[in-house]
Every structure is written in structure tokens, then in C-alpha cells.
Design a protein around this motif. Structure first.
Motif, PDB file in Angstrom:
ATOM      1  N   ARG A  16       0.833  -1.211   0.000  1.00  0.00           N
ATOM      2  CA  ARG A  16       0.000   0.000   0.000  1.00  0.00           C
ATOM      3  C   ARG A  16       0.868   1.262   0.000  1.00  0.00           C
ATOM      4  N   THR A  17       1.950   1.245   0.761  1.00  0.00           N
ATOM      5  CA  THR A  17       2.867   2.388   0.800  1.00  0.00           C
ATOM      6  C   THR A  17       3.489   2.625  -0.573  1.00  0.00           C
ATOM      7  N   ILE A  18       3.869   1.563  -1.259  1.00  0.00           N
ATOM      8  CA  ILE A  18       4.444   1.701  -2.606  1.00  0.00           C
ATOM      9  C   ILE A  18       3.428   2.361  -3.535  1.00  0.00           C
ATOM     10  N   TYR A  19       2.183   1.900  -3.497  1.00  0.00           N
ATOM     11  CA  TYR A  19       1.154   2.507  -4.343  1.00  0.00           C
ATOM     12  C   TYR A  19       0.927   3.977  -3.979  1.00  0.00           C
ATOM     13  N   TYR A  20       0.984   4.294  -2.703  1.00  0.00           N
ATOM     14  CA  TYR A  20       0.840   5.688  -2.267  1.00  0.00           C
ATOM     15  C   TYR A  20       1.980   6.532  -2.828  1.00  0.00           C
ATOM     16  N   TRP A  21       3.214   6.035  -2.722  1.00  0.00           N
ATOM     17  CA  TRP A  21       4.372   6.773  -3.242  1.00  0.00           C
ATOM     18  C   TRP A  21       4.268   6.954  -4.756  1.00  0.00           C
ATOM     19  N   VAL A  22       3.767   5.931  -5.446  1.00  0.00           N
ATOM     20  CA  VAL A  22       3.568   6.028  -6.894  1.00  0.00           C
ATOM     21  C   VAL A  22       2.530   7.116  -7.191  1.00  0.00           C
TER      22      VAL A  22
END
Length: 72
Positions: A16-22
Motif C-alpha cells: 500500500r505504501t508503494i502505491y501511495y508513493w507512486v
């Protein structure tokens, strides 16, 4: 190229954090069709850019002095 899952595991964060950063464009990525991919070299460079340098001994002394002044 790394997947979202591989980058999350490498950085020890949630998917989820990766998607947020993206979404916020905080991490370098490639959009290929419907999927996301990450260049391992670019991720390594990105990690290095996030490095916070250590405090020098001189800075530690001046910080200690500031704390003493503030507490008085």
C-alpha cells in the motif's frame, strides 16, 4: 525490473505504501500496460538520495548547548 511486491519487500514497507508513493510520484517507476515496474538501479539511487547524514561531533556539542539554554 522489479514488481510492486519486490520493491515493498526490499524497502520493508507495505505494498500500500508503494502505491501511495507512486500516486504522489515520490518513487521512480514505469507504467507498463496496467502494471507498474521499478528499475532496481533507480531504486538503489533513490534510496541513497533519502540518506540522512550523521551529526558531526561539533554539531552534537552545539546542540547540547542549545538544549541547556532553552531549558533555562
Amino acid at each position: 525490473m522489479l514488481s510492486v511486491e519486490q520493491v515493498a519487500k526490499k524497502l520493508q514497507v507495505s505494498i500500500r505504501t508503494i502505491y501511495y508513493w507512486v500516486e504522489k510520484r515520490k518513487i521512480p517507476y514505469y507504467k507498463i500496460g496496467q502494471g507498474l515496474r521499478f528499475d532496481e538501479t533507480e531504486i538503489e539511487e533513490w534510496i541513497k538520495q533519502k540518506r540522512v547524514p550523521p551529526i558531526s561531533p561539533e554539531d552534537m556539542v552545539s546542540r547540547d548547548k542549545e538544549e541547556i539554554v532553552r531549558s533555562d
